[in-house]
Design a protein around this motif. Structure first.
Motif, short mmCIF file in Angstrom:
data_model
loop_
_atom_site.label_atom_id
_atom_site.label_comp_id
_atom_site.label_asym_id
_atom_site.label_seq_id
_atom_site.Cartn_x
_atom_site.Cartn_y
_atom_site.Cartn_z
N PHE A 1 -4.62 9.72 7.12
CA PHE A 1 -4.08 10.70 6.17
C PHE A 1 -4.49 12.11 6.56
O PHE A 1 -3.68 13.05 6.52
N ARG A 2 -5.74 12.29 6.94
CA ARG A 2 -6.21 13.63 7.33
C ARG A 2 -5.47 14.13 8.57
O ARG A 2 -5.13 15.32 8.65
N GLU A 3 -5.23 13.24 9.52
CA GLU A 3 -4.46 13.63 10.70
C GLU A 3 -3.05 14.06 10.30
O GLU A 3 -2.50 15.02 10.86
N PHE A 4 -2.49 13.36 9.32
CA PHE A 4 -1.14 13.70 8.88
C PHE A 4 -1.12 15.07 8.20
O PHE A 4 -0.18 15.85 8.38
N ILE A 5 -2.16 15.38 7.44
CA ILE A 5 -2.27 16.70 6.80
C ILE A 5 -2.29 17.79 7.88
O ILE A 5 -1.61 18.82 7.77
N ASN A 6 -3.06 17.57 8.92
CA ASN A 6 -3.12 18.56 10.01
C ASN A 6 -1.77 18.71 10.69
O ASN A 6 -1.38 19.83 11.06
N GLN A 7 -1.04 17.62 10.84
CA GLN A 7 0.29 17.68 11.44
C GLN A 7 1.22 18.51 10.55
O GLN A 7 1.96 19.37 11.04
N TYR A 8 1.19 18.25 9.25
CA TYR A 8 2.02 19.02 8.31
C TYR A 8 1.64 20.49 8.32
O TYR A 8 2.51 21.36 8.23
N LYS A 9 0.37 20.77 8.43
CA LYS A 9 -0.09 22.15 8.51
C LYS A 9 0.51 22.84 9.75
O LYS A 9 0.99 23.98 9.67
N ASN A 10 0.48 22.13 10.87
CA ASN A 10 1.02 22.69 12.11
C ASN A 10 2.53 22.93 12.02
O ASN A 10 3.09 23.75 12.76
N GLU A 11 3.20 22.19 11.13
CA GLU A 11 4.63 22.35 10.93
C GLU A 11 4.96 23.44 9.91
O GLU A 11 6.13 23.66 9.59
N GLY A 12 3.91 24.10 9.39
CA GLY A 12 4.12 25.19 8.44
C GLY A 12 4.31 24.75 7.00
O GLY A 12 4.77 25.54 6.16
N ALA B 1 2.74 4.95 -1.61
CA ALA B 1 2.96 6.07 -2.52
C ALA B 1 2.92 7.40 -1.78
O ALA B 1 3.70 8.32 -2.09
N ILE B 2 2.03 7.52 -0.81
CA ILE B 2 1.99 8.74 0.00
C ILE B 2 3.28 8.87 0.81
O ILE B 2 3.86 9.95 0.91
N ALA B 3 3.73 7.75 1.37
CA ALA B 3 5.01 7.77 2.11
C ALA B 3 6.16 8.15 1.19
O ALA B 3 7.07 8.90 1.58
N ARG B 4 6.16 7.64 -0.04
CA ARG B 4 7.18 8.02 -1.02
C ARG B 4 7.18 9.52 -1.25
O ARG B 4 8.24 10.16 -1.35
N THR B 5 5.98 10.10 -1.33
CA THR B 5 5.84 11.53 -1.56
C THR B 5 6.45 12.35 -0.42
O THR B 5 6.97 13.45 -0.63
N LEU B 6 6.39 11.81 0.79
CA LEU B 6 6.80 12.55 1.98
C LEU B 6 8.19 12.16 2.51
O LEU B 6 8.63 12.73 3.50
N ILE B 7 8.86 11.22 1.84
CA ILE B 7 10.09 10.64 2.38
C ILE B 7 11.15 11.70 2.67
O ILE B 7 11.91 11.59 3.63
N HIS B 8 11.23 12.75 1.86
CA HIS B 8 12.29 13.76 2.03
C HIS B 8 11.82 14.98 2.80
O HIS B 8 12.48 16.01 2.80
N ASP B 9 10.66 14.86 3.47
CA ASP B 9 10.13 15.93 4.32
C ASP B 9 10.01 17.24 3.54
O ASP B 9 10.60 18.27 3.91
N PRO B 10 9.23 17.26 2.45
CA PRO B 10 9.17 18.43 1.58
C PRO B 10 8.46 19.62 2.22
O PRO B 10 7.60 19.45 3.09
N GLN C 1 -12.91 19.86 6.37
CA GLN C 1 -12.14 19.52 7.58
C GLN C 1 -10.72 20.06 7.55
O GLN C 1 -10.16 20.43 8.59
N LEU C 2 -10.11 20.12 6.37
CA LEU C 2 -8.67 20.33 6.29
C LEU C 2 -8.23 21.68 5.74
O LEU C 2 -7.11 22.12 6.03
#
Length: 248
Positions: free
Chosen positions: A176-187, A147-156, A202-203
């Protein structure tokens, strides 16, 4: 920037109306990770559903980059990734891959882009072993990762999560937390509700505390620590709810 201005929403419960959100105002800066905390019934999910354009406020406005989100639903939704608690939105008779392919197609993604996103998300969340199995036999944690992957499939650009780590084991929660940090770094802009204060600490840069449909604190997490001379979020939330040290 997302601007919420004097927004209210009420629902009918039997013969009475219950105000889920009561004249709240807040700003969510682009590229920030914002934590949303409050007891059950505080109005968190209602706020997230309004931000996602699923329900409209009774009063007030919500704007994204200066434009009313309810006047531009199609454009806004194309930029959003949304996951609400246990509502995975998955089709049990399809495999995990088929689910992700289907949702990717809804965003008019090319077959190649869908494949690349699925490969990346499957690797990131450790879904490779069950990517081609039907979802109906999955554990709660496995479904949540898909479900998380579904949420992110279109790179929102903007991601809204309601209790995203529900059902995940410790390893998956850390991924998941690491992924949040990655998304944060991507703006990316991320807003998520959680009862896990460690995730907030942490996040998140900013935090929104809600109580009985109202905001009792909204702002930078570090400023809250300085104001209250404490870094204990459980204590700070209890203090705000009790009306002590109210700064908003």
């Amino acid at each position: 920037m997302i601007v919420v201005d004097q927004v209210s929403k009420q629902f009918k419960d039997k013969k009475q109306y219950v105000k889920a959100v009561d004249h709240i105002s807040l700003n969510i800066q682009k590229g920030h990770v914002v934590g949303l905390i409050g007891e059950n019934g505080a109005g968190k999910t209602t706020l997230l559903r309004m931000l996602s354009t699923l329900i409209e406020p009774d009063e007030g406005t919500i704007k994204l980059e200066g434009r009313n989100i309810f006047e531009n639903k199609v454009q806004v939704r194309s930029r959003l990734g949304v996951l609400f608690g246990s509502e995975t939105g998955l089709y049990n008779r399809l495999t995990a891959r088929e689910n992700l392919e289907y949702f990717g197609s809804l965003y008019s993604m090319s077959a190649l882009d869908i494949k690349n996103q699925i490969d990346m998300l499957a690797k990131r969340f450790g879904m490779g072993k069950y990517l081609d199995r039907k979802v109906e036999g999955f554990s709660k944690g496995m479904k949540q990762k898909v479900a998380i992957a579904r949420t992110l499939i279109h790179d929102p650009d903007i991601v809204l999560f309601d209790e995203p780590t529900t059902g995940l084991d410790i390893t998956s929660s850390n991924i998941f937390r690491e992924f949040i940090n990655q998304y944060k770094n991507e703006g990316k802009t991320i807003v998520f509700s959680t009862h896990i204060m460690e995730e907030i600490a942490q996040l998140c840069e900013n935090i929104i505390m809600m109580h009985k449909g109202e905001i009792v604190y909204e702002g930078a997490l570090e400023e809250l620590y300085e104001q209250e001379n404490s870094r204990d979020l459980n204590y700070l939330f209890t203090s705000k709810v009790a009306g002590e040290g109210l700064y908003v």
